[in-house]
Write a protein that holds these residues in place. Structure first.
Motif, short mmCIF file in Angstrom:
data_model
loop_
_atom_site.label_atom_id
_atom_site.label_comp_id
_atom_site.label_asym_id
_atom_site.label_seq_id
_atom_site.Cartn_x
_atom_site.Cartn_y
_atom_site.Cartn_z
N LYS A 34 -5.99 -3.70 -9.12
CA LYS A 34 -4.95 -3.32 -8.15
C LYS A 34 -4.11 -2.17 -8.71
N ASN A 35 -3.77 -2.29 -10.00
CA ASN A 35 -2.92 -1.27 -10.59
C ASN A 35 -3.57 0.11 -10.56
N TYR A 36 -4.91 0.07 -10.60
CA TYR A 36 -5.64 1.34 -10.63
C TYR A 36 -5.37 2.18 -9.38
N VAL A 37 -5.21 1.51 -8.23
CA VAL A 37 -4.98 2.27 -6.99
C VAL A 37 -3.58 2.07 -6.42
N LYS A 38 -2.78 1.28 -7.14
CA LYS A 38 -1.47 0.90 -6.62
C LYS A 38 -0.66 2.11 -6.13
N ASP A 39 -0.47 3.06 -7.03
CA ASP A 39 0.40 4.19 -6.68
C ASP A 39 -0.18 4.99 -5.53
N ARG A 40 -1.49 5.17 -5.56
CA ARG A 40 -2.11 5.94 -4.47
C ARG A 40 -1.91 5.24 -3.13
N CYS A 41 -2.10 3.90 -3.14
CA CYS A 41 -1.94 3.15 -1.89
C CYS A 41 -0.50 3.21 -1.41
N ILE A 42 0.41 3.01 -2.33
CA ILE A 42 1.82 3.00 -1.93
C ILE A 42 2.22 4.37 -1.41
N ASN A 43 1.73 5.41 -2.07
CA ASN A 43 2.03 6.76 -1.59
C ASN A 43 1.43 7.00 -0.20
N LEU A 44 0.18 6.52 -0.03
CA LEU A 44 -0.44 6.71 1.29
C LEU A 44 0.34 5.97 2.36
N SER A 45 0.72 4.73 2.05
CA SER A 45 1.47 3.95 3.04
C SER A 45 2.80 4.62 3.32
N PHE A 46 3.39 5.18 2.27
CA PHE A 46 4.66 5.88 2.44
C PHE A 46 4.49 7.09 3.34
N CYS A 47 3.40 7.83 3.07
CA CYS A 47 3.15 9.05 3.85
C CYS A 47 2.80 8.69 5.30
N SER A 48 1.95 7.64 5.48
CA SER A 48 1.57 7.22 6.83
C SER A 48 2.81 6.81 7.62
N SER A 49 3.65 6.03 6.98
CA SER A 49 4.81 5.55 7.71
C SER A 49 5.77 6.70 7.97
N LYS A 50 5.73 7.70 7.08
CA LYS A 50 6.54 8.91 7.31
C LYS A 50 6.04 9.65 8.55
N VAL A 51 4.72 9.69 8.72
CA VAL A 51 4.15 10.33 9.92
C VAL A 51 4.64 9.60 11.17
N LEU A 52 4.61 8.25 11.10
CA LEU A 52 5.07 7.46 12.25
C LEU A 52 6.55 7.71 12.52
N LYS A 53 7.33 7.72 11.44
CA LYS A 53 8.76 7.92 11.61
C LYS A 53 9.06 9.32 12.13
N GLU A 54 8.27 10.27 11.67
CA GLU A 54 8.44 11.65 12.13
C GLU A 54 8.14 11.73 13.64
N ALA A 55 7.07 11.01 14.04
CA ALA A 55 6.73 10.97 15.47
C ALA A 55 7.87 10.34 16.25
N ALA A 56 8.42 9.25 15.71
CA ALA A 56 9.54 8.58 16.38
C ALA A 56 10.73 9.52 16.49
N THR A 57 11.00 10.24 15.41
CA THR A 57 12.13 11.18 15.42
C THR A 57 11.90 12.30 16.42
#
Lengths: 492, 492
Positions: free
Chosen positions: B345-368
Motif C-alpha cells: 500500500k505504501n508503495y502507491v499511497k502517495d500517488r493514490c492520494i495525490n490522484l484522489s486529491f487531483c480528481s476531487s479538485k477537478v470535481l470541485k473546480e467544476a462545482a465552482t
C-alpha cells in the motif's frame, strides 16, 4: 452560362448546367407565395408530429393493454356519475351538488387500486375533519359579533392553512397524507368562508360529504372490480423482473468479456438490450417506494393479504441496486481499452463463466421464489456453491505467478514469455475478477433479503425436486475439482 | 419468603426480598383500573408521539426556513382570495363563484415558482380549451332533440375523458401537461354536463375562467414576489452540492484506505457523514428530472434567463451518478476484509492520494464553475494533470514485480520477502487502484459535461489567477516527477 431571353413578353433566365441540361429560373415568388409555402410546411410538420404522437401512444397502449382498460374505466365512472345530472330525483337528492361527485371521480380515480384507495380515504377523512372544524370555527366567529366575524374566520384560515401546508413537508405525512392535507385546506377554507354567505352550513357540508362518498365509493368499486391493477402486484412483478434483468446482464457481460470478439447466436441489438437491463434497476428507487406506499392501502387480493410485508420489497430493491452498481463497473471493465492478454483470460475463463452462471442462478432462484411464493430449497446450496466457486477463483489467482509454465505447456505464442508477467497486464483481469467476486457477495445479500421476505410472508416450503438434466448447462471446468462441484450441482 | 397476614380485616401478602426489604402485594386491580392504566399509557404515548412529531417538524423548518415562509405565503394567498367572500361587490362580480378562486389557490400554489407557473398555465389553458369544447358539445347535443341530448353528452364525456386519461400515460405529456389533462377532463365534464341543467352556460364558463384567472395570477405573483423558491436555483444548487459531495467522498475513502487505522482530526461521526455523501447522488435522478422540468417554466431570474439549458444539468447529473457508482465500489474495497500488505500500500499511497486529491479538485473546480458561472481556466490543466497522474500510477503498477528490492531497501520487515509476491496479495490493491483510475475517467466525463454547460449558458471566461500558496496542500510525492508536476500545479 447564363442568358436572358425575351419570349412572349416574359423575361426568363436560363442557366446552362455543366452537365448540358438547362434550367429556367422562374420569377421570385411574392410575399403571398412564400407565406403559403411556409404555412404549408408548418401544417405538414404539425400533422406529421400529431401522427407520430398517435403512433407512439398506440404503441404504449398495445404494450400494456391495461392502460387502455384504465381509460375506459375512467370514462365509465364519469358517465355513471353524470347520471346525477340527467335524472331529476338523483339531482335533487344531492341538492344540485352533483358536480362534487364528478370532481371526486376525476381527481381520485388513478391507475392503481392502492392509489385510488389512498386518495379516497384521504379525501373522505380530510373532508369530514376539515368540515367539522370549519363549522366549529364558523360557530365561534358567529358569536364574536358581525364586525369581528371576517377577522376571526380569516385568521383561522390563515393559521390552519399554513399549518397544514407545513405538514406536507414532513416525510411521513408527505408519503401517506399529502393529498389529505391539500383536501383539508380546501374544505376548511370552503366551509369556514362559505359560512359567511350560506345560511344553512350543515346542509351544505352534508351534501358535500354525501357527494364525495358517492364519488369515492364508485371509484374504488370500479377500480377493484374490473381488471384491477394492484400496486402490490406491480411492485411484486417489478422486483422479480429486476432480479432477472440483473441475472441476464451479469451473465451477458461475463460472456462478452471472454467472447474474444466472437458473435453470439442472437442478434447484436437483442444482446445489447438484454445486457443493458441492469440500467433499469439503477434508478428504480422512487417508483418502488411509491408502489410500496400505495400497496399498503390495498385489501387482500390474490395471494397478498392485508398487511403483507411490502416494506421488505424495498430492502430487496436496495440490495438489487447494490448489485447493479457493481455490474455497472463490470461493464466498464468489459468496454475498457486495457485488456489482459488472451492466454491470461483463458486461464480463469471457465471459472469466471461458471461463477457468473451460478450467481445469476442464485438471482433467478430468488426471483422464482418470489414469483411462486415458495421457499426455494436449492438457494442455500446454490449460495454455498457460489461461495466455493469464489474461493476457487481466489485459489486460481494465487497460482498466477506460475502461469508462465501453464502458458508454456499450452504451447501458445506469447511475446513476453521470457520476462516476468507484468502486474499491469494482470490487473485489468484481476479487477474484473474482484468485481465479479464482489457482485457475488452482493447477490448473496440480495438472496438473504429474499429469504427474509419468504419468512415474513410465510412462503410455503418447496418440495425437493431434481432439476432436469438440461437445466444446468455449465461450461465444463478445467480442473477436476470444479467438475466434481458441477456434478454435485447437477445431482441436486 | 412469602407469608399471608390478616390485618384489620384485609388479607395482605408480603414478600420478603433477599435484600431484607419487604414488599406488600396489593389486591389485583379491577377492570376499571386496568382500563384506566391502559388508557393512560395510550394517552401518554400519543402525546409523546405528537411531541416528537412537532420537534421533528420544527427541525425541518429550522433547517430550511424557506419552508416556513412558503406556508405563510399560502396562508396569505388564501386570506387575500377569501376577501371575495367578505366584500359584497367582489362577491357579486364573480356571480358567487368565489370558491373556484379558493380552489385554484389551494391546488396550484406549490413550493417552487416553476411548479406553480406550470400548474397555473396548465389549469388556464385546459380550462379554456375544455370549456369551449364543452359549450360546443352542448350546442350540438341541444340540436339532437331532448331524447338524444343526454346520450350525446354522455358519449362525448366518455370519449374525451378516456382519451385525455390515456394521454397522461405518454411520457412527454406526463412530464409537462399531466395536471392540464386532469383539469381538461374535469372542466369538460362540468361544462357539458352542467349545460343540461344550467340555462346560461356562457356566463357560467365566463365566471369560472375569471375566478381561475384571479386565483392563478394571485398564486404566481405571491410565489414570485415574496422570497421566491426557484426550481432552477434548486437544481443549480443541488448539482453543485452533489459534485462537492462526490469530491469529499472520494478524498475521504482514499484517505481512509491508506490511514492504517489512524484516527483523523475530525470526529468519526462527521467523517462518516462526509464520506457517505455520495449516497445522496446515487438516487438523485427523479428529483433532478422534476426540477429541470419545472425550471423550464420559470421566467428570467437572477442570472438565469428564460430558455436556460436546464437539460444539460440532467446530463451532468447522469455523469455524476456514474462517478457515484464507482465510488460505491471503492467503498467496498475500503471495507473489504481482503487487504494488501501495508508495504505494498505504501508503495502507491502517495500517488493514490495525490490522484484522489487531483480528481476531487477537478470535481470541485467544476462545482465552482457552475456556482460562479465562469468558465474555469484551470480545468483543462487539472484534467491533464489528473491524466498524467493516472499514467504515473500505471507506470508504478508496472514496476510492481521489482517491488521486493524496493521493500528491501526500505529495510521493512516482510515475511514473504523470499518468495514471489503473490498476485492474490496485490489484487485488492490493484482493484482499488483500477477503480480509482476508472473514477478519474468518469470524473473527466463529468467535467466535459460541465464544460458543455459553460458553452451553452455562455459562462464568462475566468481571469487567469494564481491560486494562493496554501490552496494546494498536496502530500509530497515520492518521485521527483510528481514533485515537479505539483510545482507546476502550484504555479498555475
Amino acid at each position: 452560362m447564363v442568358k436572358g431571353e425575351e419570349m412572349s413578353g416574359n423575361l426568363e433566365w436560363t442557366i446552362n448546367m455543366p452537365n448540358g441540361k438547362s434550367k429556367i429560373l422562374g420569377p421570385e415568388r411574392g410575399l403571398v407565395g412564400r407565406t403559403w409555402e411556409k404555412l404549408k410546411s408548418l401544417v405538414v410538420g404539425f400533422v406529421m408530429k400529431i401522427w407520430k404522437f398517435l403512433v407512439e401512444s398506440w404503441k404504449i397502449g398495445v404494450a400494456e393493454p391495461k392502460k387502455f382498460i384504465h381509460c375506459i374505466k375512467v370514462g365509465l365512472a364519469l358517465s355513471v356519475v353524470s347520471t346525477f345530472y340527467y335524472m331529476r330525483p338523483l339531482y335533487q337528492s344531492v341538492g344540485g351538488n352533483a358536480m362534487w361527485a364528478i370532481m371526486t371521480v376525476v381527481v381520485v380515480f388513478e391507475y392503481m387500486v392502492g392509489t385510488t384507495i389512498c386518495k379516497s380515504v384521504n379525501r373522505a377523512i380530510a373532508t369530514i375533519a376539515a368540515g367539522s372544524l370549519g363549522v366549529g370555527v364558523h360557530w365561534i366567529a358567529g358569536h364574536c359579533g358581525e364586525k369581528y366575524e371576517p377577522i376571526v374566520i380569516g385568521a383561522s384560515v390563515f393559521i390552519f392553512a399554513s399549518a397544514a401546508t407545513f405538514s406536507r413537508f414532513i416525510p411521513t405525512v408527505k408519503a401517506r397524507f399529502d393529498y389529505g392535507a391539500m383536501i383539508f385546506i380546501l374544505t376548511f377554507s370552503f366551509v369556514s368562508v362559505s359560512g359567511y354567505r350560506v345560511d344553512n352550513l350543515i346542509i351544505l357540508a352534508q351534501n358535500r360529504v354525501s357527494t364525495i362518498a358517492i364519488g369515492t365509493s364508485l371509484c374504488v368499486l370500479i377500480s377493484m372490480l374490473f381488471w384491477p391493477v394492484w400496486a402490490g402486484d406491480q411492485l411484486h412483478h417489478q422486483t422479480i423482473s429486476n432480479l432477472e434483468k440483473l441475472a441476464n446482464s451479469l451473465e451477458g457481460y461475463v460472456a462478452e468479456y471472454f467472447s474474444n470478439g466472437e458473435t453470439p447466436n442472437i442478434s447484436e441489438e437483442d444482446l445489447k438490450k438484454k445486457i443493458l437491463g441492469y440500467k433499469c434497476v439503477l434508478n428504480s428507487k422512487a417508483s418502488e417506494e411509491s408502489m410500496a406506499n400505495f400497496a399498503r392501502w390495498e385489501p387482500a387480493h390474490g395471494h397478498f393479504y392485508f398487511g403483507y410485508p411490502w416494506k421488505q420489497y424495498l430492502k430487496i430493491g436496495a440490495a438489487a441496486r447494490n448489485c447493479a452498481y457493481c455490474i455497472d463497473n463490470i461493464s466498464s471493465c468489459v468496454d475498457s481499452e486495457m485488456q489482459a492478454p488472451e492466454f491470461l483470460k483463458n486461464y480463469v475463463k471457465d471459472r469466471c463463466i461458471n461463477l457468473s452462471f451460478c450467481s445469476s442462478k442464485v438471482l433467478k432462484e430468488a426471483a422464482t421464489a418470489i414469483k411462486t411464493r415458495r421457499k426455494s430449497s436449492s438457494t442455500d446450496f446454490l449460495v454455498h456453491e457460489m461461495n466455493s466457486m469464489v474461493q476457487d477463483l481466489h485459489d486460481a489467482l494465487k497460482s498466477f505467478p506460475t502461469i508462465r509454465d501453464h502458458a508454456d505447456r499450452d504451447g501458445e505464442k506469447i511475446e513476453n514469455l521470457n520476462k516476468e508477467l507484468l502486474i499491469a497486464e494482470i490487473l485489468p483481469l484481476g479487477t474484473f475478477v474482484t468485481l465479479l467476486i464482489e457482485t457475488a457477495a452482493r447477490i448473496e445479500d440480495t438472496s438473504v433479503e429474499v429469504d427474509k421476505l419468504a419468512t415474513m410472508a410465510k412462503f410455503k416450503t418447496q418440495k425437493e425436486k431434481r432439476p432436469k438434466q438440461n437445466e444446468l448447462t455449465v461450461i465444463p471446468c478445467t480442473n477436476s475439482r470444479d467438475q466434481e462441484a458441477m456434478k454435485t450441482l447437477e445431482m441436486v
